[in-house]
Design a protein around this motif. Sequence first.
Motif, PDB file in Angstrom:
ATOM      1  N   LYS A  60       0.854  -1.185   0.000  1.00  0.00           N
ATOM      2  CA  LYS A  60       0.000   0.000   0.000  1.00  0.00           C
ATOM      3  C   LYS A  60       0.891   1.237   0.000  1.00  0.00           C
ATOM      4  CE  LYS A  60      -3.729  -2.236   2.475  1.00  0.00           C
ATOM      5  NZ  LYS A  60      -4.519  -2.262   3.688  1.00  0.00           N
ATOM      6  N   GLU A  61       0.553   2.188  -0.809  1.00  0.00           N
ATOM      7  CA  GLU A  61       1.348   3.412  -0.930  1.00  0.00           C
ATOM      8  C   GLU A  61       1.453   4.138   0.412  1.00  0.00           C
ATOM      9  OE1 GLU A  61       3.885   5.882  -2.745  1.00  0.00           O
ATOM     10  OE2 GLU A  61       2.983   4.164  -3.720  1.00  0.00           O
ATOM     11  N   ARG A  62       0.436   4.001   1.250  1.00  0.00           N
ATOM     12  CA  ARG A  62       0.451   4.673   2.548  1.00  0.00           C
ATOM     13  C   ARG A  62       1.462   4.056   3.499  1.00  0.00           C
ATOM     14  NH1 ARG A  62      -5.979   4.935   3.173  1.00  0.00           N
ATOM     15  NH2 ARG A  62      -5.720   3.063   1.946  1.00  0.00           N
ATOM     16  N   ASN A  63       1.897   2.843   3.218  1.00  0.00           N
ATOM     17  CA  ASN A  63       2.872   2.178   4.068  1.00  0.00           C
ATOM     18  C   ASN A  63       4.306   2.459   3.643  1.00  0.00           C
ATOM     19  OD1 ASN A  63       0.643   1.095   5.264  1.00  0.00           O
ATOM     20  ND2 ASN A  63       1.007  -0.988   4.608  1.00  0.00           N
ATOM     21  N   VAL A  64       4.496   3.249   2.592  1.00  0.00           N
ATOM     22  CA  VAL A  64       5.830   3.522   2.059  1.00  0.00           C
ATOM     23  C   VAL A  64       6.210   4.971   2.346  1.00  0.00           C
ATOM     24  CG1 VAL A  64       7.265   3.586  -0.001  1.00  0.00           C
ATOM     25  CG2 VAL A  64       5.533   1.803   0.249  1.00  0.00           C
ATOM     26  N   PHE A  65       7.340   5.134   2.994  1.00  0.00           N
ATOM     27  CA  PHE A  65       7.919   6.449   3.268  1.00  0.00           C
ATOM     28  C   PHE A  65       8.984   6.666   2.204  1.00  0.00           C
ATOM     29  CE2 PHE A  65      10.927   9.235   5.584  1.00  0.00           C
ATOM     30  CZ  PHE A  65      10.058  10.205   6.036  1.00  0.00           C
ATOM     31  N   ILE A  84      17.411  17.625   5.162  1.00  0.00           N
ATOM     32  CA  ILE A  84      18.009  16.443   5.788  1.00  0.00           C
ATOM     33  C   ILE A  84      17.821  16.487   7.301  1.00  0.00           C
ATOM     34  CG2 ILE A  84      20.197  15.246   6.209  1.00  0.00           C
ATOM     35  CD1 ILE A  84      21.051  16.036   3.391  1.00  0.00           C
ATOM     36  N   GLY A  85      17.878  17.669   7.881  1.00  0.00           N
ATOM     37  CA  GLY A  85      17.760  17.803   9.330  1.00  0.00           C
ATOM     38  C   GLY A  85      16.437  17.347   9.899  1.00  0.00           C
ATOM     39  N   GLU A  86      15.386  17.378   9.130  1.00  0.00           N
ATOM     40  CA  GLU A  86      14.071  16.958   9.629  1.00  0.00           C
ATOM     41  C   GLU A  86      13.724  15.530   9.232  1.00  0.00           C
ATOM     42  OE1 GLU A  86      11.243  18.920   6.163  1.00  0.00           O
ATOM     43  OE2 GLU A  86      12.067  20.231   7.710  1.00  0.00           O
ATOM     44  N   LEU A  87      14.586  14.891   8.508  1.00  0.00           N
ATOM     45  CA  LEU A  87      14.305  13.560   7.974  1.00  0.00           C
ATOM     46  C   LEU A  87      14.189  12.500   9.075  1.00  0.00           C
ATOM     47  CD1 LEU A  87      13.918  12.005   5.353  1.00  0.00           C
ATOM     48  CD2 LEU A  87      16.375  11.703   5.237  1.00  0.00           C
ATOM     49  N   ARG A  88      15.053  12.546  10.063  1.00  0.00           N
ATOM     50  CA  ARG A  88      15.043  11.531  11.119  1.00  0.00           C
ATOM     51  C   ARG A  88      13.729  11.531  11.896  1.00  0.00           C
ATOM     52  NH1 ARG A  88      19.870   9.895  15.060  1.00  0.00           N
ATOM     53  NH2 ARG A  88      20.946  10.402  13.138  1.00  0.00           N
ATOM     54  N   ARG A  90      10.807  12.757  10.996  1.00  0.00           N
ATOM     55  CA  ARG A  90       9.685  12.350  10.135  1.00  0.00           C
ATOM     56  C   ARG A  90       9.682  10.841   9.919  1.00  0.00           C
ATOM     57  NH1 ARG A  90       8.838  16.263   5.075  1.00  0.00           N
ATOM     58  NH2 ARG A  90       7.156  14.774   4.770  1.00  0.00           N
ATOM     59  N   ALA A  91      10.865  10.259   9.771  1.00  0.00           N
ATOM     60  CA  ALA A  91      10.950   8.808   9.588  1.00  0.00           C
ATOM     61  C   ALA A  91      10.521   8.080  10.857  1.00  0.00           C
ATOM     62  CB  ALA A  91      12.369   8.408   9.191  1.00  0.00           C
ATOM     63  N   LYS A  92      10.944   8.558  12.017  1.00  0.00           N
ATOM     64  CA  LYS A  92      10.545   7.927  13.276  1.00  0.00           C
ATOM     65  C   LYS A  92       9.037   7.974  13.456  1.00  0.00           C
ATOM     66  CE  LYS A  92      12.823   9.195  16.957  1.00  0.00           C
ATOM     67  NZ  LYS A  92      13.673   9.961  17.898  1.00  0.00           N
ATOM     68  N   GLU A  93       8.460   9.121  13.155  1.00  0.00           N
ATOM     69  CA  GLU A  93       7.010   9.267  13.277  1.00  0.00           C
ATOM     70  C   GLU A  93       6.293   8.314  12.329  1.00  0.00           C
ATOM     71  OE1 GLU A  93       3.638  12.666  12.428  1.00  0.00           O
ATOM     72  OE2 GLU A  93       5.663  13.297  12.948  1.00  0.00           O
ATOM     73  N   PHE A  94       6.790   8.194  11.110  1.00  0.00           N
ATOM     74  CA  PHE A  94       6.170   7.296  10.137  1.00  0.00           C
ATOM     75  C   PHE A  94       6.291   5.839  10.574  1.00  0.00           C
ATOM     76  CE2 PHE A  94       6.533   4.455   6.514  1.00  0.00           C
ATOM     77  CZ  PHE A  94       5.336   4.702   5.863  1.00  0.00           C
ATOM     78  N   ILE A  95       7.465   5.437  11.046  1.00  0.00           N
ATOM     79  CA  ILE A  95       7.691   4.046  11.425  1.00  0.00           C
ATOM     80  C   ILE A  95       6.785   3.643  12.591  1.00  0.00           C
ATOM     81  CG2 ILE A  95       9.383   2.431  12.396  1.00  0.00           C
ATOM     82  CD1 ILE A  95      11.536   4.139  10.873  1.00  0.00           C
ATOM     83  N   MET A  96       6.677   4.494  13.590  1.00  0.00           N
ATOM     84  CA  MET A  96       5.886   4.146  14.772  1.00  0.00           C
ATOM     85  C   MET A  96       4.400   4.402  14.576  1.00  0.00           C
ATOM     86  SD  MET A  96       8.010   2.666  16.510  1.00  0.00           S
ATOM     87  CE  MET A  96       7.004   2.265  17.915  1.00  0.00           C
ATOM     88  N   ASN A  97       4.007   5.201  13.578  1.00  0.00           N
ATOM     89  CA  ASN A  97       2.609   5.434  13.252  1.00  0.00           C
ATOM     90  C   ASN A  97       1.781   5.787  14.485  1.00  0.00           C
ATOM     91  OD1 ASN A  97       0.246   5.558  11.827  1.00  0.00           O
ATOM     92  ND2 ASN A  97      -0.104   3.364  11.884  1.00  0.00           N
ATOM     93  N   GLU A 132      20.653   9.460   8.426  1.00  0.00           N
ATOM     94  CA  GLU A 132      19.451   9.935   9.119  1.00  0.00           C
ATOM     95  C   GLU A 132      18.384   8.852   9.167  1.00  0.00           C
ATOM     96  OE1 GLU A 132      18.909  12.856  10.862  1.00  0.00           O
ATOM     97  OE2 GLU A 132      21.067  13.021  10.544  1.00  0.00           O
ATOM     98  N   LEU A 133      18.203   8.129   8.069  1.00  0.00           N
ATOM     99  CA  LEU A 133      17.206   7.058   8.046  1.00  0.00           C
ATOM    100  C   LEU A 133      17.617   5.916   8.975  1.00  0.00           C
ATOM    101  CD1 LEU A 133      16.373   7.002   4.238  1.00  0.00           C
ATOM    102  CD2 LEU A 133      15.013   7.986   6.084  1.00  0.00           C
ATOM    103  N   LYS A 134      18.889   5.541   8.938  1.00  0.00           N
ATOM    104  CA  LYS A 134      19.389   4.498   9.834  1.00  0.00           C
ATOM    105  C   LYS A 134      19.338   4.992  11.280  1.00  0.00           C
ATOM    106  CE  LYS A 134      21.998   0.788  10.896  1.00  0.00           C
ATOM    107  NZ  LYS A 134      21.747   0.712  12.306  1.00  0.00           N
ATOM    108  N   GLY A 135      19.616   6.271  11.480  1.00  0.00           N
ATOM    109  CA  GLY A 135      19.556   6.860  12.812  1.00  0.00           C
ATOM    110  C   GLY A 135      18.160   6.842  13.399  1.00  0.00           C
ATOM    111  N   ALA A 136      17.140   6.958  12.541  1.00  0.00           N
ATOM    112  CA  ALA A 136      15.758   6.879  13.020  1.00  0.00           C
ATOM    113  C   ALA A 136      15.507   5.504  13.633  1.00  0.00           C
ATOM    114  CB  ALA A 136      14.791   7.144  11.874  1.00  0.00           C
TER     115      ALA A 136
END
Length: 185
Positions: A60-65, A84-88, A90-97, A132-136
Amino acid sequence: MAKTKTRDRMNNEINAGSMADIAFLLLIFFLVTTTIAEDKGILVKLPPWSDEEPDITKLKERNVFSVLVNAQNQLLVRDEPARIGELRERAKEFIMNPTRRPDLAEGPRNAIISLKNDRGTDYETYLAVYNELKGAYDDLWNEESLKRYGEPYSEEMPFAQRKAIRDDIPMVLSEAEPTNFGEEN
């Protein structure tokens, strides 16, 4: 007769027959004793090879960041410009939903981060985005470890504890083939 003795003394040559042996021994000594620094690079576990095409109908497109990086090193995160500074965060928020939408009811298990860059992207930018993505994920694993076990997530933790955290928050970071959009023909 006196002239021949002085002439013999002046023609004495230095025996250089063993110079090549000495040079060779020195070369071997330095090759054996020198340590060569190895670049470790980015440690990424690749999926097993499969001849079958992946089933993208379940995705599902909604499950892809999605994170796109163009040749000018600009980011497009989920179809919005980003830094780049806000990427971590946003990724954390997306992963934990945190909203617990029905399409992500299982939480981080369904979250997929897709990274796609241009062939003209600077390597420094690529590494910064990847870090940043790995850091999230690292931050989320650390927070979960502190919540469950009262200690930060590290390689010194028992394997079972690390595995439990990684099973609950799996790192799903997909890297697509780079594109040529930024190159001029």
